[in-house]
Structures are given as C-alpha cells and as structure tokens.
Design a protein around this motif. Structure first.
Motif, PDB file in Angstrom:
ATOM      1  N   MET A 137      -1.580  21.057  -1.942  1.00  0.00           N
ATOM      2  CA  MET A 137      -1.787  19.753  -1.311  1.00  0.00           C
ATOM      3  C   MET A 137      -1.666  18.667  -2.371  1.00  0.00           C
ATOM      4  N   LEU A 138      -0.855  17.623  -2.045  1.00  0.00           N
ATOM      5  CA  LEU A 138      -0.709  16.477  -2.930  1.00  0.00           C
ATOM      6  C   LEU A 138      -1.198  15.259  -2.167  1.00  0.00           C
ATOM      7  N   ASP A 139      -2.386  14.814  -2.466  1.00  0.00           N
ATOM      8  CA  ASP A 139      -2.942  13.692  -1.729  1.00  0.00           C
ATOM      9  C   ASP A 139      -3.815  12.875  -2.674  1.00  0.00           C
ATOM     10  N   GLY A 140      -4.137  11.644  -2.225  1.00  0.00           N
ATOM     11  CA  GLY A 140      -5.016  10.807  -3.018  1.00  0.00           C
ATOM     12  C   GLY A 140      -4.341  10.321  -4.284  1.00  0.00           C
ATOM     13  N   PRO A 141      -5.119  10.010  -5.315  1.00  0.00           N
ATOM     14  CA  PRO A 141      -4.578   9.410  -6.534  1.00  0.00           C
ATOM     15  C   PRO A 141      -3.538  10.267  -7.231  1.00  0.00           C
ATOM     16  N   SER A 142      -3.533  11.589  -6.986  1.00  0.00           N
ATOM     17  CA  SER A 142      -2.584  12.458  -7.673  1.00  0.00           C
ATOM     18  C   SER A 142      -1.188  12.379  -7.078  1.00  0.00           C
ATOM     19  N   ALA A 143      -1.067  11.864  -5.846  1.00  0.00           N
ATOM     20  CA  ALA A 143       0.235  11.799  -5.184  1.00  0.00           C
ATOM     21  C   ALA A 143       0.907  10.471  -5.470  1.00  0.00           C
ATOM     22  N   SER A 144       2.212  10.519  -5.719  1.00  0.00           N
ATOM     23  CA  SER A 144       2.965   9.283  -5.955  1.00  0.00           C
ATOM     24  C   SER A 144       4.183   9.262  -5.050  1.00  0.00           C
ATOM     25  N   VAL A 145       4.499   8.079  -4.538  1.00  0.00           N
ATOM     26  CA  VAL A 145       5.643   7.909  -3.635  1.00  0.00           C
ATOM     27  C   VAL A 145       6.513   6.778  -4.155  1.00  0.00           C
ATOM     28  N   ALA A 146       7.808   7.027  -4.190  1.00  0.00           N
ATOM     29  CA  ALA A 146       8.786   5.990  -4.532  1.00  0.00           C
ATOM     30  C   ALA A 146       9.411   5.481  -3.254  1.00  0.00           C
ATOM     31  N   ILE A 147       9.357   4.190  -3.045  1.00  0.00           N
ATOM     32  CA  ILE A 147      10.012   3.557  -1.901  1.00  0.00           C
ATOM     33  C   ILE A 147      11.181   2.754  -2.437  1.00  0.00           C
ATOM     34  N   VAL A 148      12.370   3.079  -1.971  1.00  0.00           N
ATOM     35  CA  VAL A 148      13.580   2.421  -2.459  1.00  0.00           C
ATOM     36  C   VAL A 148      14.043   1.420  -1.403  1.00  0.00           C
ATOM     37  N   GLY A 149      13.827   0.152  -1.692  1.00  0.00           N
ATOM     38  CA  GLY A 149      14.167  -0.907  -0.754  1.00  0.00           C
ATOM     39  C   GLY A 149      12.943  -1.733  -0.416  1.00  0.00           C
ATOM     40  N   ALA A 150      12.981  -3.025  -0.764  1.00  0.00           N
ATOM     41  CA  ALA A 150      11.829  -3.904  -0.562  1.00  0.00           C
ATOM     42  C   ALA A 150      12.038  -4.847   0.610  1.00  0.00           C
ATOM     43  N   GLY A 151      12.686  -4.325   1.662  1.00  0.00           N
ATOM     44  CA  GLY A 151      12.799  -5.070   2.901  1.00  0.00           C
ATOM     45  C   GLY A 151      11.632  -4.733   3.817  1.00  0.00           C
ATOM     46  N   PRO A 152      11.658  -5.200   5.069  1.00  0.00           N
ATOM     47  CA  PRO A 152      10.510  -4.984   5.960  1.00  0.00           C
ATOM     48  C   PRO A 152      10.181  -3.528   6.215  1.00  0.00           C
ATOM     49  N   ALA A 153      11.189  -2.645   6.301  1.00  0.00           N
ATOM     50  CA  ALA A 153      10.914  -1.220   6.529  1.00  0.00           C
ATOM     51  C   ALA A 153      10.214  -0.610   5.316  1.00  0.00           C
ATOM     52  N   GLY A 154      10.724  -0.884   4.129  1.00  0.00           N
ATOM     53  CA  GLY A 154      10.122  -0.345   2.919  1.00  0.00           C
ATOM     54  C   GLY A 154       8.722  -0.886   2.678  1.00  0.00           C
ATOM     55  N   LEU A 155       8.535  -2.169   2.933  1.00  0.00           N
ATOM     56  CA  LEU A 155       7.216  -2.768   2.727  1.00  0.00           C
ATOM     57  C   LEU A 155       6.195  -2.205   3.708  1.00  0.00           C
ATOM     58  N   MET A 156       6.625  -1.943   4.939  1.00  0.00           N
ATOM     59  CA  MET A 156       5.692  -1.380   5.914  1.00  0.00           C
ATOM     60  C   MET A 156       5.305   0.048   5.529  1.00  0.00           C
ATOM     61  N   ALA A 157       6.267   0.827   5.034  1.00  0.00           N
ATOM     62  CA  ALA A 157       5.943   2.171   4.551  1.00  0.00           C
ATOM     63  C   ALA A 157       4.966   2.090   3.383  1.00  0.00           C
ATOM     64  N   ALA A 158       5.177   1.121   2.500  1.00  0.00           N
ATOM     65  CA  ALA A 158       4.284   0.939   1.355  1.00  0.00           C
ATOM     66  C   ALA A 158       2.870   0.607   1.805  1.00  0.00           C
ATOM     67  N   GLU A 159       2.758  -0.202   2.841  1.00  0.00           N
ATOM     68  CA  GLU A 159       1.426  -0.577   3.327  1.00  0.00           C
ATOM     69  C   GLU A 159       0.684   0.631   3.882  1.00  0.00           C
ATOM     70  N   VAL A 160       1.370   1.420   4.709  1.00  0.00           N
ATOM     71  CA  VAL A 160       0.742   2.608   5.295  1.00  0.00           C
ATOM     72  C   VAL A 160       0.249   3.547   4.188  1.00  0.00           C
ATOM     73  N   LEU A 161       1.083   3.775   3.208  1.00  0.00           N
ATOM     74  CA  LEU A 161       0.752   4.752   2.160  1.00  0.00           C
ATOM     75  C   LEU A 161      -0.316   4.236   1.195  1.00  0.00           C
ATOM     76  N   SER A 162      -0.260   2.959   0.853  1.00  0.00           N
ATOM     77  CA  SER A 162      -1.285   2.432  -0.048  1.00  0.00           C
ATOM     78  C   SER A 162      -2.651   2.475   0.615  1.00  0.00           C
ATOM     79  N   ARG A 163      -2.696   2.239   1.917  1.00  0.00           N
ATOM     80  CA  ARG A 163      -3.964   2.319   2.637  1.00  0.00           C
ATOM     81  C   ARG A 163      -4.481   3.759   2.694  1.00  0.00           C
TER      82      ARG A 163
END
Length: 410
Positions: A1-27
C-alpha cells in the motif's frame, strides 16, 4: 500500500483537469507535484474567460448530458459524480459567487477567470501542492517521467501519474498535442485530433470579403442535413470572417459539419435570415410596389434586411434571382452557403479525438500502463461551448484524482 505522505503523484498539465486532480489528491494527503510546459498555470483557462468566464450551464442534468452525444455513455457517470450544481458549490467554496445568464450559462459574478484561478491556486499551494513550471513532458525513461527544463533534461519518479495535457488547440498556450506520439509509441489507442468549435472556410468574392468581413449576422437560424438524413438546426449569431464564417452558431454545428466535409469534401449550410417571419409574409411584403426605391431600400423598408445580410444575398444569388420576388423570398428563408473545410486545429476553441475510452478503466487509468491516468480534453470527446467543455474537464480531473487515490490504497 502506498498512501499518505509516502505516496507521490506527478500531474502533467496545469489546466482545469490537472488542477482538479491535484485538489482531490492533496486533500487525500498525497504528495502532489504539478508539471507544465508554460511559465504559469491555467493559461488556456484564462484565455477562455477573456470574454466572460462561462464555467458551466444551469439546465437540467438530463438535458446537460445530451450535449456530449458521441460520448454520453462514457461521460455521464463522470458528470454524475461532479454535476454542474456541484461545480457551482465548489466555486462558492473558493469565495466566488456565480449567476445564471439569460441563456442558462453560468458565470462568476465578476465575469473573469483570473480571480477564480488565483483563489484556486492559493488553496492548492496552501494544501501542499508543488508547481514545477517550464517542464515540458518528453515521455518515460528508466521508470520515470522525462522533462525538458530550462536547466536541461530531468527525470522524475512518482508512484502514480495523471496526464492532463489538453488537446491540440491554442498551442501557444501549451496544448500542442505532442503527447499523441508519446502515447502511440506505447500502443495506446488514439482517435486523431480534429478541430471542434471552429470556423469554416468558404469562397467569398474579394468584394464581399472586403465589405463583409467582421460583420455580425444576428438572429439567424443555421440548418444542416448530413448524409444520414439527420437535420441539425439552431438559432443564434454568426460572424462573417475573411475566410468564411465563425461565431457561436457555427461552433454549435461544427461536429456534424466537420464530419460531413471529411466524408463528402464540402457541406451546405442553410441560413434563415428572417426566422421570425413566415414565407407567406415575406412574399406578401416583397410583392408591394417598390416605386422609386432601390431593391436594397425595398428590402430594408419591407423586411428590415440591410447591411451584411443584403451583401450576403448579393454574394450568393444572381441578379435575376435577386429581382424575382419568389426566388428572393425562398432564399431569405434558406440561403445556401457552401463550406469547404474547417479552420486549422490551432485556431479552434477545442479539439475532438484523443485517448480512446476503451483504453481506460472506469477510474480513467490506462489499462496498458497501470498507475497512469488521463483526464480532460486529451480524452476522446467533444462538446459545444457554453460551459460544457470546462465542466467535463474538471469532472474528469476529479475522477482521475479519485482513481489515483484508490489505486494507491489498493
């Protein structure tokens, strides 16, 4: 299991879709880094809001989902999970109010995209999201993501990746479509990128081009019938361009027009210049004695036809037809405009085509590349303007973010 502070995600693209994915994951407590080739985030989002930030639409959901006819089955569950009402509530949480315009379109009260984007980016940064700008994605190598940066090439390793790279329109703002070659090399099925919500070219005379270009054609009905017998008709406004026609009305019909031209080489658009008058009323008014009035004055006095509409009639009709009341009346209700090709992708508002949904699972993860998710305009769907594009981009970004979170936990 990779969750919490040990997990890292790269989002490629800072448009509305990428930013929304970033919001869900940061929360969700995931370490998120957003990469984009441009110097700042949301550049196309800001451009889309230049004339008024139309964020979504207020019509009933059952009607809303019909605006994605070719991909309704795939997008409906995504949109049900983040409806237009949910989007308005989300905007309100950013401290920004919205209102519904007369057409049902939803706008921020200030009508601008910049305050919304500024508040959103502040919340993301406060939630720990890191932004890495001027990072152009080059593909994969040695299990990592390759980026070209001002300081040379970098290799980034992450536990999961969200690709939100946009389509191919407005490449100067970052949506170049270069990712298609990268994914094709990995065997990912792609539908070719095509212009959507775009203008169309016709062959105006030099005289009409000089006198008519830039003029609006207001309160007209545009109709089109494809080879299958389907009829598309809508009322609105067009603008005469030096190359042909553009504007909201033709954008709404761009998908069937584009497909018809691809199949047959051209398409005929029929314009009703007097949608509020019956053919009988037009014939009756044209039949009244003209006296010393010119035909142009007669049209203006009897029917309110003047300016660019008169120019357009003279462009399409011969002198004999212009002076025949019956033929002129028929043309006022159905004036044929031959369209020869859509404008290039780079000039389109959006694009059709992209990653085929068959390549994705229900959480938008690529079946052939576990841990890689796709969202936004790079997926194979299209929609008219009117908030439909942004809503689906953001809803798909949210779905991808939720999918990443579940995948990391599993």
């Amino acid at each position: 299991m990779l969750d919490g502070p040990s997990a890292s995600v790269a989002i490629v693209g800072a448009g509305p879709a990428g930013l929304m994915a970033a919001e869900v994951l940061s929360r969700a407590g995931v370490k998120v880094s957003v990469y984009d080739a441009m110097p700042s985030a949301g550049r196309k989002f800001l451009m889309a809001g230049k004339g008024g930030m139309n964020i979504t639409h207020a019509e009933a959901f059952d009607t809303f989902v019909t605006r994605y006819p070719a991909r309704r089955a795939e997008l409906e569950p995504i949109l049900k999970a983040f409806t237009p009402d949910d989007l308005r509530a989300w905007i309100n949480q950013l401290g920004i109010d919205t209102f519904v315009g007369s057409s049902g379109r939803v706008f921020p009260t200030e009508m601008k995209a910049a305050p919304l984007l500024r508040a959103w980016l502040h919340r993301l940064r406060s939630g720990g999201v890191q932004f890495k700008m001027r990072h152009r994605w080059l593909g994969w190598a040695d299990g990592g993501l390759r980026f070209a940066t001002p300081d040379g090439e970098r290799l980034i390793h992450a536990d999961a990746t969200v690709l939100a790279l946009g389509g191919g329109s407005w490449p100067q703002l970052g949506s170049t479509g270069a990712w298609t070659e990268i994914l094709a090399e990995r065997g990912i099925g792609l539908s070719p990128l095509r212009p959507a919500n775009c203008g169309f070219e016709t062959r105006w005379s030099d005289v009409f081009r000089q006198r008519g270009a830039g003029q609006p054609l207001k309160s007209v009905v545009a109709s089109f019938r494809n080879e299958s017998g389907e009829t598309f008709s809508q009322q609105g406004e067009l603008t005469v361009a030096d190359y042909g026609l553009e504007g909201g009305l033709i954008y709404a019909l761009s998908a069937p027009l584009r497909d018809a031209i691809a199949s047959a080489g051209s398409a005929t658009l029929w314009l009703d210049l007097l949608p509020d008058r019956s053919p009988e009323n037009i014939v009756e008014r044209l039949a009244k004695p003209r006296g010393k009035d010119s035909l142009s004055n007669h049209l203006r006095k009897r029917l309110g036809i003047d300016g660019v509409k008169t120019l357009l009639l003279r462009e399409v009709l011969t002198a004999d037809k212009m002076n025949d009341p019956a033929q002129l009346a028929a043309a006022l209700k159905a004036l044929p405009i031959q369209l020869h090709r859509p404008r290039p992708i780079a000039e389109a508002i959006s694009t059709a085509g992209g990653v085929e949904f068959a390549e994705l699972d229900q959480s938008l993860m690529l079946r052939k590349l576990p841990g890689v998710f796709c969202a936004g305009e790079m997926l194979d769907w299209e929609a008219p303007t009117g908030g439909y594009l942004l809503t689906a981009c953001m809803a798909s970004g949210r779905m991808a973010g939720m999918g990443v979170d579940e995948w990391l936990k599993s």
